[in-house]
Design an enzyme around this catalytic site. Structure first.
Site, PDB file in Angstrom:
ATOM      1  N   LYS A  15       0.826  -1.223   0.000  1.00 48.50           N
ATOM      2  CA  LYS A  15       0.000   0.000   0.000  1.00 48.50           C
ATOM      3  C   LYS A  15       0.856   1.266   0.000  1.00 48.50           C
ATOM      4  O   LYS A  15       0.621   2.179  -0.771  1.00 48.50           O
ATOM      5  CB  LYS A  15      -0.887   0.076   1.252  1.00 48.50           C
ATOM      6  CG  LYS A  15      -1.776  -1.096   1.491  1.00 48.50           C
ATOM      7  CD  LYS A  15      -2.620  -0.919   2.755  1.00 48.50           C
ATOM      8  CE  LYS A  15      -1.890  -0.602   4.025  1.00 48.50           C
ATOM      9  NZ  LYS A  15      -1.137  -1.620   4.697  1.00 48.50           N
ATOM     10  N   ARG A  88      -8.259   0.296  10.174  1.00 50.45           N
ATOM     11  CA  ARG A  88      -7.701  -1.017  10.521  1.00 50.45           C
ATOM     12  C   ARG A  88      -8.803  -1.966  10.988  1.00 50.45           C
ATOM     13  O   ARG A  88      -8.546  -3.134  11.224  1.00 50.45           O
ATOM     14  CB  ARG A  88      -6.713  -0.903  11.675  1.00 50.45           C
ATOM     15  CG  ARG A  88      -5.385  -0.251  11.333  1.00 50.45           C
ATOM     16  CD  ARG A  88      -4.576  -1.151  10.423  1.00 50.45           C
ATOM     17  NE  ARG A  88      -3.216  -1.379  10.793  1.00 50.45           N
ATOM     18  CZ  ARG A  88      -2.180  -0.603  10.485  1.00 50.45           C
ATOM     19  NH1 ARG A  88      -2.355   0.512   9.838  1.00 50.45           N
ATOM     20  NH2 ARG A  88      -0.973  -0.963  10.809  1.00 50.45           N
ATOM     21  N   ARG A 125      11.950  -5.629   4.482  1.00 55.36           N
ATOM     22  CA  ARG A 125      11.665  -4.229   4.158  1.00 55.36           C
ATOM     23  C   ARG A 125      12.633  -3.297   4.893  1.00 55.36           C
ATOM     24  O   ARG A 125      12.933  -3.483   6.065  1.00 55.36           O
ATOM     25  CB  ARG A 125      10.218  -3.903   4.585  1.00 55.36           C
ATOM     26  CG  ARG A 125       9.825  -2.470   4.387  1.00 55.36           C
ATOM     27  CD  ARG A 125       8.337  -2.299   4.366  1.00 55.36           C
ATOM     28  NE  ARG A 125       7.690  -2.587   5.641  1.00 55.36           N
ATOM     29  CZ  ARG A 125       6.372  -2.537   5.818  1.00 55.36           C
ATOM     30  NH1 ARG A 125       5.580  -2.267   4.801  1.00 55.36           N
ATOM     31  NH2 ARG A 125       5.837  -2.801   6.990  1.00 55.36           N
ATOM     32  N   ARG A 159      12.343  -1.279  10.610  1.00 56.48           N
ATOM     33  CA  ARG A 159      11.428  -0.951  11.698  1.00 56.48           C
ATOM     34  C   ARG A 159      11.403  -2.062  12.749  1.00 56.48           C
ATOM     35  O   ARG A 159      11.406  -3.235  12.401  1.00 56.48           O
ATOM     36  CB  ARG A 159      10.009  -0.773  11.128  1.00 56.48           C
ATOM     37  CG  ARG A 159       9.786   0.592  10.536  1.00 56.48           C
ATOM     38  CD  ARG A 159       8.518   0.677   9.738  1.00 56.48           C
ATOM     39  NE  ARG A 159       7.344   0.072  10.369  1.00 56.48           N
ATOM     40  CZ  ARG A 159       6.142   0.036   9.793  1.00 56.48           C
ATOM     41  NH1 ARG A 159       5.957   0.591   8.616  1.00 56.48           N
ATOM     42  NH2 ARG A 159       5.124  -0.524  10.410  1.00 56.48           N
ATOM     43  N   ARG A 170       1.059  -8.822  14.030  1.00 53.56           N
ATOM     44  CA  ARG A 170       0.343  -7.810  13.241  1.00 53.56           C
ATOM     45  C   ARG A 170      -0.559  -8.475  12.205  1.00 53.56           C
ATOM     46  O   ARG A 170      -1.682  -8.019  11.944  1.00 53.56           O
ATOM     47  CB  ARG A 170       1.353  -6.877  12.548  1.00 53.56           C
ATOM     48  CG  ARG A 170       2.073  -5.978  13.546  1.00 53.56           C
ATOM     49  CD  ARG A 170       3.291  -5.323  12.929  1.00 53.56           C
ATOM     50  NE  ARG A 170       2.969  -4.375  11.887  1.00 53.56           N
ATOM     51  CZ  ARG A 170       3.820  -4.010  10.925  1.00 53.56           C
ATOM     52  NH1 ARG A 170       5.027  -4.532  10.862  1.00 53.56           N
ATOM     53  NH2 ARG A 170       3.463  -3.141  10.020  1.00 53.56           N
TER      54      ARG A 170
HETATM   55  P1  AMP Z   1       1.817   0.882   9.720  1.00 58.47           P
HETATM   56  O1  AMP Z   1       2.961   1.792   9.409  1.00 58.47           O
HETATM   57  O2  AMP Z   1       0.554   1.256   9.015  1.00 58.47           O
HETATM   58  O3  AMP Z   1       2.176  -0.575   9.543  1.00 58.47           O
HETATM   59  O4  AMP Z   1       1.499   1.081  11.287  1.00 58.47           O
HETATM   60  C1  AMP Z   1       2.448   0.797  12.276  1.00 58.47           C
HETATM   61  C2  AMP Z   1       1.767   0.666  13.619  1.00 58.47           C
HETATM   62  O5  AMP Z   1       1.116   1.900  13.976  1.00 58.47           O
HETATM   63  C3  AMP Z   1       0.655  -0.378  13.690  1.00 58.47           C
HETATM   64  O6  AMP Z   1       1.139  -1.696  13.910  1.00 58.47           O
HETATM   65  C4  AMP Z   1      -0.173   0.142  14.871  1.00 58.47           C
HETATM   66  O7  AMP Z   1       0.462  -0.126  16.095  1.00 58.47           O
HETATM   67  C5  AMP Z   1      -0.121   1.654  14.647  1.00 58.47           C
HETATM   68  N1  AMP Z   1      -1.224   2.102  13.766  1.00 58.47           N
HETATM   69  C6  AMP Z   1      -1.122   2.639  12.513  1.00 58.47           C
HETATM   70  N2  AMP Z   1      -2.327   2.940  12.011  1.00 58.47           N
HETATM   71  C7  AMP Z   1      -3.227   2.577  12.958  1.00 58.47           C
HETATM   72  C8  AMP Z   1      -4.639   2.611  13.028  1.00 58.47           C
HETATM   73  N3  AMP Z   1      -5.386   3.053  12.010  1.00 58.47           N
HETATM   74  N4  AMP Z   1      -5.234   2.161  14.164  1.00 58.47           N
HETATM   75  C9  AMP Z   1      -4.509   1.701  15.195  1.00 58.47           C
HETATM   76  N5  AMP Z   1      -3.171   1.618  15.205  1.00 58.47           N
HETATM   77  C10 AMP Z   1      -2.515   2.055  14.089  1.00 58.47           C
END
Ligand code: AMP
Length: 211
Positions: A15, A88, A125, A159, A170
């Site tokens: 994405k 999410r 990644r 990360r 996740r």
């Molecule tokens: P991402 O970069 O989208 O993979 O997000 C990294 C982390 O940020 C996730 O594993 C969650 O802990 C938190 N996070 C990001 N977006 C959300 C969301 N919409 N709702 C809840 N937690 C989020």
């Protein structure tokens, strides 16, 4: 102005990569709740301190906190957005349409991908801490080792939540929440699905056909 785009998919489904391609080639602004949260952690704000452990463990931050952050960072009247990482779960999907998008035109695109591919994609990644460009140690190496092709920054990062045990966590959360979200967007006639296991270019072509 383009319709807004809500991208939904597992971590590693591409994405973020596709969103940055769209930003550079089309008139879109990319908003990633993961990036917004990581920026808060980097700045060591109260919010950042509150969420850092949650993010490191691969759990979700509360819906209200992330929604508030999104509301503070969007200018829906003047810009077309790609929403990446939000929603999410079905509660967030409903919050997004009721509190933010309201009557604005938008389409939700699901990046469908085989789960086995995901773990390998995510643990390999790497990203540029300066400009956010994403690389992969197997499929998309930078031209010079550890140096970002886009901005020249030396030192790509892995990360903490992209390590295998956390990734599994996740993905489990993702699997639990995805179907109700898809049902939600299907029911309101906003859902499109693309095959995200294809190459970056083919996936991009599929995305362009939708928007
Ligand atoms: P991402 O970069 O989208 O993979 O997000 C990294 C982390 O940020 C996730 O594993 C969650 O802990 C938190 N996070 C990001 N977006 C959300 C969301 N919409 N709702 C809840 N937690 C989020």
């Amino acid at each position: 102005m383009n319709s807004h785009l809500v991208v939904i998919g597992a971590p590693g489904s591409g994405k973020g990569t596709q969103a940055s391609k769209l930003v550079s080639e089309r008139l879109y602004n990319h908003i990633s709740t993961g990036d917004l949260l990581r920026a808060e952690i980097k700045k060591q704000t109260d919010l950042g301190l509150k969420v850092s452990k949650i993010i490191e463990s691969g759990q979700l931050v509360s819906d209200d906190i992330v929604m508030e952050l999104l509301l503070q960072n969007c200018d829906l009247k003047n810009k077309a957005y790609i929403f990446d990482g939000f929603p999410r779960n079905v509660e967030q999907a409903s919050m997004l349409s009721k509190q933010l998008l309201k009557n604005s035109p938008y389409v939700a695109v699901y990046f469908k991908i085989d789960q086995d591919l995901l773990i390998s994609r995510i643990v390999n990644r790497r990203s540029c801490p300066n400009c956010g460009e994403i690389y992969n140690l197997i499929s998309k190496l930078p031209s010079a080792p550890d140096r970002c092709d886009k901005c020249g920054h030396l030192g790509l990062t892995h990360r903490k939540d992209d390590h295998k045990d956390i990734v599994e966590n996740r993905l489990e959360i993702f699997t639990k929440n995805i179907q109700p979200m898809l049902d939600y967007y299907q029911a309101i006639g906003k859902l499109s699905i693309i095959d995200a296991s294809e190459s970056e270019e083919k996936t991009f072509t599929s995305l362009l056909k939708i928007i």
